[in-house]
Write a protein that holds these residues in place. Structure first.
Motif, short mmCIF file in Angstrom:
data_model
loop_
_atom_site.label_atom_id
_atom_site.label_comp_id
_atom_site.label_asym_id
_atom_site.label_seq_id
_atom_site.Cartn_x
_atom_site.Cartn_y
_atom_site.Cartn_z
N CYS A 1 0.84 -1.19 0.00
CA CYS A 1 0.00 0.00 0.00
C CYS A 1 0.88 1.25 0.00
O CYS A 1 1.89 1.32 0.70
N CYS B 1 -0.03 3.01 3.94
CA CYS B 1 0.36 2.38 5.21
C CYS B 1 1.36 1.25 5.02
O CYS B 1 1.85 0.68 5.99
N CYS C 1 -5.97 -0.98 -0.81
CA CYS C 1 -5.48 -1.54 0.45
C CYS C 1 -6.66 -2.03 1.28
O CYS C 1 -7.61 -1.29 1.52
N CYS D 1 -6.18 -0.05 5.11
CA CYS D 1 -6.53 1.36 5.37
C CYS D 1 -7.48 1.94 4.31
O CYS D 1 -7.95 3.05 4.46
#
Ligand SMILES: [Zn+2]
Length: 136
Positions: free
Chosen positions: A104, A107, A125, A128
């Protein structure tokens, strides 16, 4: 052989995400087993690496072939590359694949999926919810 790039990459990535997510998304990828044999290079555990990535084997294979500038043969569990390719280069390309198509952008969790929006592919992702465009 000294430390392997993507392990430190993944360790760094884990440091940045909350513990409950990193444990849910705990991800271990097997160390690539690379053999130089005559005038070819064999990545013996290609299928295990791809399984751990949860990505399409052909996509990973084409990426490696293009990036390494060689041709090859894909077998059931391994790939054969034409010429003697330094193992370090193969590992670098696997790391490049992970950075481009798996982690990602926000994050750094590896828990991502490709989704298609209009004509664009996005990497979404699951941890998140962030998305970023990817060229498949
Ligand atoms: Zn994320």
């Amino acid at each position: 052989m000294s430390g392997f790039d993507y392990e430190s990459l993944l360790d760094r990535a884990r440091d940045r995400i909350p513990k409950d997510i990193s444990e849910r998304a705990r991800w271990t990828m097997p160390e690539p087993e690379i053999l130089l044999e005559g005038n070819q290079t064999i990545l013996r555990n290609f299928s295990s690496i791809v399984d751990s990535m949860d990505r399409d084997a052909n996509h990973v294979y084409q990426f490696l072939i293009n990036e390494l500038g060689t041709s090859g043969t894909q077998e059931s569990t391994r790939i054969l590359l034409k010429g003697r390719v330094p193992p370090k280069r193969i590992k670098e390309k696997i790391v490049a694949y992970v950075k481009t198509f798996i982690l990602c952008g926000q994050c750094k969790a590896p828990d991502t999926r490709f989704i298609k929006e209009d004509r664009t592919y996005l990497l979404k992702c699951q941890a998140c919810g962030a998305t970023r465009p990817v060229r498949l």
